[in-house]
Structure formats: structure tokens, C-alpha cells
Design a protein around this motif. Structure first.
Motif, PDB file in Angstrom:
ATOM      1  N   ILE A 386      29.764 -16.101 -19.199  1.00  0.00           N
ATOM      2  CA  ILE A 386      28.772 -16.209 -18.335  1.00  0.00           C
ATOM      3  C   ILE A 386      28.999 -17.612 -17.558  1.00  0.00           C
ATOM      4  N   GLY A 387      29.718 -18.641 -17.953  1.00  0.00           N
ATOM      5  CA  GLY A 387      30.089 -19.843 -17.461  1.00  0.00           C
ATOM      6  C   GLY A 387      31.115 -19.426 -16.296  1.00  0.00           C
ATOM      7  N   ARG A 388      32.015 -18.684 -16.404  1.00  0.00           N
ATOM      8  CA  ARG A 388      33.040 -18.397 -15.333  1.00  0.00           C
ATOM      9  C   ARG A 388      32.425 -17.697 -13.997  1.00  0.00           C
ATOM     10  N   ASP A 389      31.605 -17.004 -14.314  1.00  0.00           N
ATOM     11  CA  ASP A 389      30.660 -16.345 -13.245  1.00  0.00           C
ATOM     12  C   ASP A 389      29.890 -17.101 -12.460  1.00  0.00           C
ATOM     13  N   LEU A 390      29.322 -17.881 -12.968  1.00  0.00           N
ATOM     14  CA  LEU A 390      28.460 -18.923 -12.638  1.00  0.00           C
ATOM     15  C   LEU A 390      29.047 -19.753 -11.761  1.00  0.00           C
ATOM     16  N   THR A 391      30.225 -20.426 -12.562  1.00  0.00           N
ATOM     17  CA  THR A 391      31.062 -21.427 -11.742  1.00  0.00           C
ATOM     18  C   THR A 391      31.383 -20.885 -10.177  1.00  0.00           C
ATOM     19  N   ARG A 392      32.099 -19.666 -10.142  1.00  0.00           N
ATOM     20  CA  ARG A 392      32.471 -18.995  -8.855  1.00  0.00           C
ATOM     21  C   ARG A 392      31.315 -18.712  -7.988  1.00  0.00           C
ATOM     22  N   ALA A 393      30.070 -18.409  -8.775  1.00  0.00           N
ATOM     23  CA  ALA A 393      28.891 -18.213  -7.871  1.00  0.00           C
ATOM     24  C   ALA A 393      28.473 -19.589  -7.154  1.00  0.00           C
ATOM     25  N   TRP A 394      28.476 -20.767  -7.791  1.00  0.00           N
ATOM     26  CA  TRP A 394      28.014 -21.788  -7.105  1.00  0.00           C
ATOM     27  C   TRP A 394      29.153 -22.347  -6.196  1.00  0.00           C
ATOM     28  N   VAL A 395      30.525 -21.883  -6.449  1.00  0.00           N
ATOM     29  CA  VAL A 395      31.560 -22.184  -5.466  1.00  0.00           C
ATOM     30  C   VAL A 395      31.324 -21.223  -4.295  1.00  0.00           C
ATOM     31  N   ARG A 397      28.466 -20.505  -3.037  1.00  0.00           N
ATOM     32  CA  ARG A 397      27.333 -20.849  -2.443  1.00  0.00           C
ATOM     33  C   ARG A 397      27.531 -22.401  -1.741  1.00  0.00           C
ATOM     34  N   GLY A 398      28.841 -22.797  -1.864  1.00  0.00           N
ATOM     35  CA  GLY A 398      29.209 -24.090  -1.014  1.00  0.00           C
ATOM     36  C   GLY A 398      29.180 -25.398  -1.962  1.00  0.00           C
ATOM     37  N   ARG A 399      28.795 -25.042  -3.334  1.00  0.00           N
ATOM     38  CA  ARG A 399      28.895 -26.293  -4.070  1.00  0.00           C
ATOM     39  C   ARG A 399      30.058 -26.725  -4.828  1.00  0.00           C
ATOM     40  N   ASP A 400      30.579 -27.587  -5.207  1.00  0.00           N
ATOM     41  CA  ASP A 400      31.633 -28.024  -6.147  1.00  0.00           C
ATOM     42  C   ASP A 400      31.066 -28.317  -7.544  1.00  0.00           C
ATOM     43  N   VAL A 401      31.795 -27.903  -8.361  1.00  0.00           N
ATOM     44  CA  VAL A 401      31.466 -27.763  -9.937  1.00  0.00           C
ATOM     45  C   VAL A 401      32.380 -28.424 -10.763  1.00  0.00           C
ATOM     46  N   ARG A 402      31.760 -29.278 -11.726  1.00  0.00           N
ATOM     47  CA  ARG A 402      32.510 -29.840 -12.796  1.00  0.00           C
ATOM     48  C   ARG A 402      32.620 -28.988 -14.052  1.00  0.00           C
ATOM     49  N   VAL A 403      33.521 -28.765 -14.708  1.00  0.00           N
ATOM     50  CA  VAL A 403      33.503 -27.824 -15.870  1.00  0.00           C
ATOM     51  C   VAL A 403      33.964 -28.823 -17.008  1.00  0.00           C
ATOM     52  N   PHE A 576      20.230  -4.534 -22.088  1.00  0.00           N
ATOM     53  CA  PHE A 576      21.537  -4.773 -21.422  1.00  0.00           C
ATOM     54  C   PHE A 576      21.107  -5.497 -20.164  1.00  0.00           C
ATOM     55  N   VAL A 577      22.300  -6.427 -19.533  1.00  0.00           N
ATOM     56  CA  VAL A 577      22.199  -7.120 -18.449  1.00  0.00           C
ATOM     57  C   VAL A 577      23.626  -7.523 -17.905  1.00  0.00           C
ATOM     58  N   LEU A 578      23.625  -7.390 -16.605  1.00  0.00           N
ATOM     59  CA  LEU A 578      25.278  -7.531 -15.872  1.00  0.00           C
ATOM     60  C   LEU A 578      25.209  -9.039 -15.888  1.00  0.00           C
ATOM     61  N   ASN A 579      26.543  -9.460 -16.032  1.00  0.00           N
ATOM     62  CA  ASN A 579      26.907 -11.102 -16.219  1.00  0.00           C
ATOM     63  C   ASN A 579      26.516 -11.575 -14.954  1.00  0.00           C
ATOM     64  N   GLU A 580      26.886 -10.767 -13.933  1.00  0.00           N
ATOM     65  CA  GLU A 580      26.612 -11.351 -12.600  1.00  0.00           C
ATOM     66  C   GLU A 580      25.217 -11.699 -12.160  1.00  0.00           C
ATOM     67  N   ASP A 581      24.281 -10.586 -12.917  1.00  0.00           N
ATOM     68  CA  ASP A 581      22.812 -10.869 -12.895  1.00  0.00           C
ATOM     69  C   ASP A 581      22.531 -12.273 -13.301  1.00  0.00           C
ATOM     70  N   VAL A 582      23.049 -12.453 -14.588  1.00  0.00           N
ATOM     71  CA  VAL A 582      22.676 -13.617 -15.301  1.00  0.00           C
ATOM     72  C   VAL A 582      23.195 -14.753 -14.467  1.00  0.00           C
ATOM     73  N   ALA A 583      24.224 -14.659 -13.941  1.00  0.00           N
ATOM     74  CA  ALA A 583      24.842 -16.035 -13.097  1.00  0.00           C
ATOM     75  C   ALA A 583      23.816 -16.201 -11.768  1.00  0.00           C
ATOM     76  N   GLU A 584      23.380 -15.117 -11.091  1.00  0.00           N
ATOM     77  CA  GLU A 584      22.216 -15.309 -10.287  1.00  0.00           C
ATOM     78  C   GLU A 584      21.103 -15.940 -10.686  1.00  0.00           C
ATOM     79  N   ALA A 585      20.635 -15.360 -11.656  1.00  0.00           N
ATOM     80  CA  ALA A 585      19.393 -15.984 -12.240  1.00  0.00           C
ATOM     81  C   ALA A 585      19.414 -17.425 -12.642  1.00  0.00           C
ATOM     82  N   LEU A 586      20.580 -17.751 -13.392  1.00  0.00           N
ATOM     83  CA  LEU A 586      20.781 -19.316 -13.414  1.00  0.00           C
ATOM     84  C   LEU A 586      20.778 -20.233 -12.266  1.00  0.00           C
ATOM     85  N   ILE A 587      21.511 -19.537 -11.216  1.00  0.00           N
ATOM     86  CA  ILE A 587      21.292 -20.387  -9.731  1.00  0.00           C
ATOM     87  C   ILE A 587      19.849 -20.470  -9.482  1.00  0.00           C
ATOM     88  N   LEU A 588      19.034 -19.254  -9.528  1.00  0.00           N
ATOM     89  CA  LEU A 588      17.731 -19.235  -8.865  1.00  0.00           C
ATOM     90  C   LEU A 588      16.865 -20.262  -9.765  1.00  0.00           C
TER      91      LEU A 588
END
Length: 705
Positions: A386-395, A397-403, A576-588
């Protein structure tokens, strides 16, 4: 060689490294007569203490301190491969015998240096080529030496076994950092068989196939074919890491017979001609093979049953390795050549020769700019699924991420100008405070898989509280924690679960993972009420998509890549749920102030049962996985028997015995209502069946090819 050893006491053994493989070494040491496990050393205090408490031994975090204490005679080095040479030489120079996990070192030169240090100090150096420690391999070697196979013309040495991290991570593992590391990690098993049976190998050809892209990096080969000779024997070494049926075997083609050792299951079968007439010959030949298979099955089955699986083939391989090592120490006789320094050097020399034939590695991707990231988002667990998709989704969106990462390499090299890898101990408040400098949003996606409740309280619950306190002290705007729907009682199909359903007041009859996650949530909510922690909780369902595993244990109990026993009958709809949908929800959740203080069950639209999912895999990938329904009452009864035996026969403490309702919950019988995240967050999980299947199956690299 060991005149200084006190024969009136056991040989004292210590572990250097407290990771997964250390547990196998510890069990083998304890099962070896005349040997006492006394200590473990690891730079991680938590890891050292956890292993020490399991085995009742002394924990250390500094090797020099342990060696100066004079408490051990031999050290098992089970640290990352790049540290082996330095640590082995340090221990040998301090007068210790050493057993070094494979790969012994990163080159023949380094291996020779260890071997020479052992000779100079009159100590024993053993290579951790454990698969040659099984009883089946000893019988194969005896058969060759006694001529039962005849003159061996050719040998095939196979490792067909899925390596899930190639497709689903974690991608920061040492063996994935460079293409060559795959052969360094797995090759010693295969090359060691050839060297022991036939002598030094001459490598003639190496071919690679089935490449797979590593996120943020280059490709890695998943199939290796190596052609070699050893004297008059033609040797073929096959290494395949895609999702195939397990075939780890050595097959010898001789003038008298064909011998096949399944070394992963310790099964040896010798197929030889007989002198019967043309009518009886086929019958007698097959009856001979059937009889051998029956014998092997009975012996292995009884052995594992009476030992409560402590003497599984894999466990036996460590017993054989460890037994040979300590026999040499106690008797002063030379170490069995299977594990000797000379053999280790020969193995690494052959691996060096194979690596020299590899094509020039691809250039690693570079970020668009070389600017230093200015992260405002911190993701703990950012290198996971989940974290990989979330990191890339934030990037995106224009945010820098610390992992937070244990290493300085990860799946983000291509966006390194927007992602900062940061090393910090999750139990160290000062390091966590440094990690949260400049951070507005913190995600805690981490989890701890513990065997006992006490360990979970320390490694999961305690760590989560420490992270939350550090986040609150740093004044972050949002702290988002990922729990799990597994904490719910999902055993009743008549109960629809919403965020208002809640967990049971008493979770002691639940599995440790579900119970620990629920406890984390409870303590975080208390911090929200008392100290205004800006908390939001996410509970993902069964997450699928690119980077997810084929062998998903949220669906059933897997038996290799080709068979699964579903939790239940498999005909009810799963969450079931898609990983990219989880990442989107975490950003929302981070962008919506109304999410503070709330929890959200991130479950996609009701769409597929387990049987539907596997039917779709067959239809879309051509892979018919053998699917069997699982009787949950039978699972519970079997687990209860094992629990009783471990508790009362093996005297193991801290174990749990989940209830029948807990086992039924694994089937996800209860349906979910996902209206809250859609209403509050504006979340819109994928509702189109064909698109969902395309992303969950077609594009997910489930098989690796």
C-alpha cells in the motif's frame, strides 16, 4: 584443533543476527547434543531481546562486548551477506569457531579470506549450505559412491520456487538490490550440490529470461539457466522464481539408474532397469518406484508427526549442518567436506564465474532533477504494498514524501527528487522526532507479525503509541493509522458491518494480529480524546492490484502457487479493494477535516466471491489453480490440537488459540457497507467489474510472466 575446549561442559553457541533465519539455527542448536545456546547479538535491541526471551538466552547489541564476555565458543553468523567477511574474521580472530549462513560472502576472494583466517587461528569455519544436511542427500551421495547410479553422465539441479518479493516487495531487500544478488543468495544451494558430488565446476554458459521490472529501478531476471561441467559430468542448473509448482530437486542420469532427490521434501527415488522379461519389466519398474514413494512418504510423515513438525525436511537440513559443525568441534576431526571451507571457496569460485558471464547491468533510472526533497508527508511502511502506491500518488499530487526505511535503497529511485528515505528506529522517540521535522501528515502503515501477545504489546502496540506521541509532539496536522477489517467479528453472514459495528469488548479469543490491531486503535482513540491527536483510522479490505501477491492469505490457506484451500466454501462475496483505491482514500483522509476522529472501512463495491476470483484468474491468465473449500471447524480443531501439544508437550508459553468464531471471521462471511467513506470523503472505489479484474489480475503480475 580444539585442545582448548573444556570437554566437561557443552560447546557454547551464540547467534550473530536475530532475523528470520536465526530462529532455524537456534532450533537446530538446541536439538544438537552437547551444545548450549547462550546468547544472541543484533544491532537492533528489540530484535535481540525478542529472540533472547524466546530461547532464554542473553541479548547483546555489540559484538565486541559479547566476545569480550567470553561466554561462547562458536558463533553462527546470520547477518546480511555483505557483513559476513568482516564479522567472520572478527569472530575467528577472537578464537571463535564460525558457521556462516549462505552466501558465505560476496566473492570467492572474500570466502578465501574467511577460510584462511580460520586456518590461521586453528578454528573451524563451516558454510551454511544447509540443504546438504538432509538424510535424503546423504543417501543420494552414498548411492553415487556405491555405484548404484553407475557412471553419472549428466545432472540437473533445479530451484523452481516462487520468490514473491520480486513482484510484491519489499523491494529494499538485499537480494533485490542488484540482479547478481539473486544468484548470490540462492545459487550456493545449487552450486554446492554439484561441487560436493562432482568437484569444481567449469561454467560454460548463462542465460537469463522472464525479466520483471522493479519499481523505481531496472528489471530483474526471474529465470536463470546455467550450463557447466564438472569432470566428465554435464551439469545444468535451473533457477526459476516465477509462480510455479515447487520443484527443488537434484536429478542424476547414470549408466545404471536415474536418481532424483526432492531436497525440499527430503524424498529420494532411484529409477533403475530390472532383468525381468519384456512383459514383467514395466510392472516391476513402476512398482519399485511406487514402493519407494510410499516409503519416503511414510518416513517423512511419521517423522514430522512425532516431532510436531520440528523435524520437517527444512528443519532436518539445519540439524544436519549444525550436527556436522559441532561434531568437528568436539572431536577435533576435519569438518565434513559438504560444509568445509575448501568447498565454500569452490562454490563461490563457480558463482563468480557465472556472474562474470552476465550482461552489463542496465543503468538505474534517474530522477528528472537533482533537487533535494522537502517532504511534508511521512509514510511509515512506505516501501510496502500500500505504501508504494500511496507514496507515488502523493508525489503525483505535487507533495514530497519522507519514507522511513531501514536501508538507503528503495522502489523510488526514479522519483528520488521527491522522495527522501530516512532511517529511524520506531521505538526511539528522538529519532522519530527527527523524522517528523517539517512533516504535516503522518501515515503509520506498519505492522508487526508476532507469535505471542506479549511480543505484540511490545513490537506493535508499544511502537504505535511511541509513533503517535512523537507525531503529536511534533504538531502534525493529521495522523492516519491503518488498522484491519480482520479485527471485526465477521463470522455471521446476517450482520452487515459498518464503522459503527465496533470490535468485541474481549478480544482474547482472537488471533494475535487482529487483537493487536484492535488494541492499537483503542489506544490511539484514547490519545485522540485526551491529547487531541489528529487521528483518522483506515481499515483496508482484501487489497489486490499490481504488486500484490498471488498467494493472498486473506482468501485462503495456500499450498504452493497451484493449490489453495479457501476459508469456507468460497461462494459468498468478499471485501476486495484495489490498492490504488486504498491509496486514493488515504489521501482524501488527509485532505478532509471531517475525517479527523473517524474510522473508515476501505472496502470496494461488492463484486467477487473467492471462486469468482479464481475463475477469473483462469479465464484471464490461463492458470487453473486447484481450489478446495475449507472446513473452518476442522481448521479450528486442528489448530487447537497443535496449540495443546505446543503448550503442554513442547512447553512453549505465550501462544494463543483463536476461537471458532475467529476462524470463521477469516472467511469474511459478514458483508460490508462502504457508504461512509463515499459520503464523507467523496471516495469512489472502482465499480466496473471488467476494469476491476483488469487491474486486479491482468496488470497485477500475479504469476510473474
Amino acid at each position: 584443533m580444539i585442545a582448548d575446549l573444556n570437554k566437561d561442559r557443552p560447546v557454547r553457541a551464540a547467534l550473530l543476527g536475530a532475523g528470520y533465519i536465526a530462529d532455524w539455527h537456534a532450533g537446530a542448536i538446541q536439538a544438537t547434543p552437547g551444545v548450549e545456546l547462550v546468547a544472541v547479538c543484533d544491532t537492533s535491541q528489540a530484535a535481540a531481546t525478542a529472540l533472547a526471551e524466546t530461547y532464554g538466552i542473553a541479548p547483546y547489541t555489540d559484538l565486541a562486548t559479547m566476545l569480550d564476555a567470553g561466554i561462547c565458543d562458536a558463533v553462527h553468523i546470520v547477518t546480511p551477506p555483505q557483513t559476513h567477511r568482516m564479522l567472520a574474521e572478527t569472530c575467528l580472530n577472537a578464537g571463535q569457531h564460525v558457521l556462516v549462513e549462505k552466501p558465505v560472502a560476496l566473492s570467492a576472494e572474500d570466502t578465501l579470506a574467511i577460510h584462511e583466517a580460520a586456518l590461521a587461528n586453528d578454528r573451524i569455519f563451516a558454510a551454511g549450505h544447509n540443504f546438504m544436511g538432509t538424510p535424503g542427500y546423504m543417501r543420494l551421495r552414498d548411492a553415487v559412491e556405491m555405484g548404484r547410479v553407475g557412471c553419472v553422465a549428466a545432472a540437473e539441479i533445479n530451484w523452481h520456487f516462487p520468490l514473491a518479493p520480486l513482484r510484491s516487495g519489499p523491494f529494499g531487500l538485499w537480494l533485490l538490490q542488484e540482479p547478481r544478488n539473486l544468484l548470490l543468495e540462492l545459487g550456493p544451494h545449487l552450486f554446492a550440490f554439484a561441487v560436493d558430488l562432482f568437484g569444481p565446476l567449469h561454467i560454460e554458459h548463462v542465460s537469463l529470461s522472464k525479466p520483471i521490472a522493479i519499481p523505481g529501478d531496472t528489471t530483474r531476471p526471474q529465470s536463470w539457466r546455467i550450463l557447466a561441467t564438472a569432470g566428465r559430468v554435464a551439469v545444468t542448473i535451473n533457477l526459476s522464481l516465477v509462480e510455479t509448482m515447487d520443484d527443488r530437486s537434484v536429478t542424476l542420469h547414470g549408466s545404471t539408474a536415474t536418481a532424483r532427490l526432492d531436497y525440499a521434501n527430503d524424498v529420494l527415488v532411484i529409477d533403475a532397469e530390472n532383468a525381468a522379461d519384456i512383459v514383467a519389466n514395466p510392472f516391476l519398474r513402476q512398482m519399485s518406484l511406487a514402493g519407494q514413494h510410499l516409503r519416503e512418504g511414510m518416513v517423512n510423515g511419521v517423522r514430522q508427526l512425532v516431532s510436531l513438525n520440528r523435524k520437517s525436511p527444512y528443519g532436518l537440513s539445519f540439524f544436519g549442518l549444525t550436527g556436522a559443525f559441532y561434531t568437528a568441534i568436539r572431536t577435533g576431526r576435519p569438518l565434513d567436506k559438504r560444509f568445509s571451507g575448501d568447498s565454500a571457496v569452490a562454490v563461490m569460485t563457480a558463482i563468480d564465474a557465472a556472474l562474470a558471464l552476465l550482461p552489463k547491468p542496465e543503468k538505474k533510472p534517474k530522477p528528472a532533477t537533482r533537487k533535494k526533497p522537502k517532504p511534508s508527508v511521512l509514510i511509515i511502511g512506505g516501501t510496502g504494498f500500500i505504501g508504494r502506491d500511496l507514496t507515488r500518488a502523493w508525489v503525483a499530487r505535487g507533495r514530497d514524501v519522507r519514507v522511513l526505511s531501514r536501508g538507503q535503497s528503495g522502489p523510488f529511485d526514479d522519483i528520488a527528487d521527491h522522495v527522501e528515505l530516512f532511517g529511524a528506529s520506531l521505538s526511539n522517540p528522538d529519532q522519530l522526532a527527527a523524522a517528523m521535522d517539517g512533516i504535516e501528515i503522518v501515515y503509520h502503515l506498519g505492522k508487526s507479525l508476532d507469535a505471542t501477545w506479549d511480543a505484540a504489546l511490545k513490537n506493535d502496540v508499544g511502537v504505535t503509541e511511541t509513533i503517535a506521541r512523537a507525531a503529536n509532539a511534533s504538531g502534525v496536522a493529521r495522523f492516519i493509522y491503518t488498522g484491519t477489517i480482520a479485527s471485526y467479528d465477521m463470522s455471521d453472514p446476517g450482520v452487515t458491518i459498518t464503522e459503527q459495528t465496533g470490535f468485541a469488548d474481549d478480544m482474547t479469543d482472537r488471533n494475535i494480529y487482529a487483537r493487536s490491531k484492535a488494541e492499537c486503535e483503542a489506544r490511539l482513540l484514547e490519545m485522540h480524546r485526551k491529547y487531541a491527536l489528529p487521528l483518522t483510522i483506515a481499515r483496508p479490505g482484501i487489497v489486490v492490484g499490481k504488486g500484490g501477491p498471488l498467494q493472498h492469505w486473506g482468501i485462503g490457506r495456500w499450498h504452493g502457487a497451484g493449490a489453495v484451500r479457501i476459508w469456507g466454501k468460497g461462494n459468498h462475496t468478499l471485501p476486495f479493494v484495489l490498492n490504488e483505491d486504498v491509496a486514493e482514500a488515504l489521501i482524501l483522509m488527509a485532505e478532509n477535516d471531517a475525517a479527523i476522529g473517524q474510522s473508515f472501512n476501505l472496502v470496494g463495491e461488492p463484486m467477487l466471491s473467492a471462486c469468482d476470483y479464481f475463475d477469473a484468474i483462469h479465464a484471464r491468465l490461463g492458470a487453473r489453480i486447484k481450489v478446495k473449500p475449507g472446513n473452518l471447524t476442522a481448521f479450528y480443531a486442528s489448530a487447537s490440537v497443535k496449540y495443546a501439544l505446543k503448550k503442554h508437550v513442547l512447553r512453549r508459553g505465550g501462544l494463543s488459540n483463536p476461537s471458532l468464531a475467529d476462524w470463521k471471521s477469516r472467511a469474511h462471511f459478514s458483508p460490508f457497507d462502504n457508504s461512509l467513506p463515499k459520503a464523507v470523503l467523496g471516495w469512489a472505489p472502482e465499480a466496473r467489474r471488467d476494469v476491476f479484474l483488469t487491474k486486479a489480475i491482468d496488470e497485477a503480475d500475479l504469476l510473474g510472466f
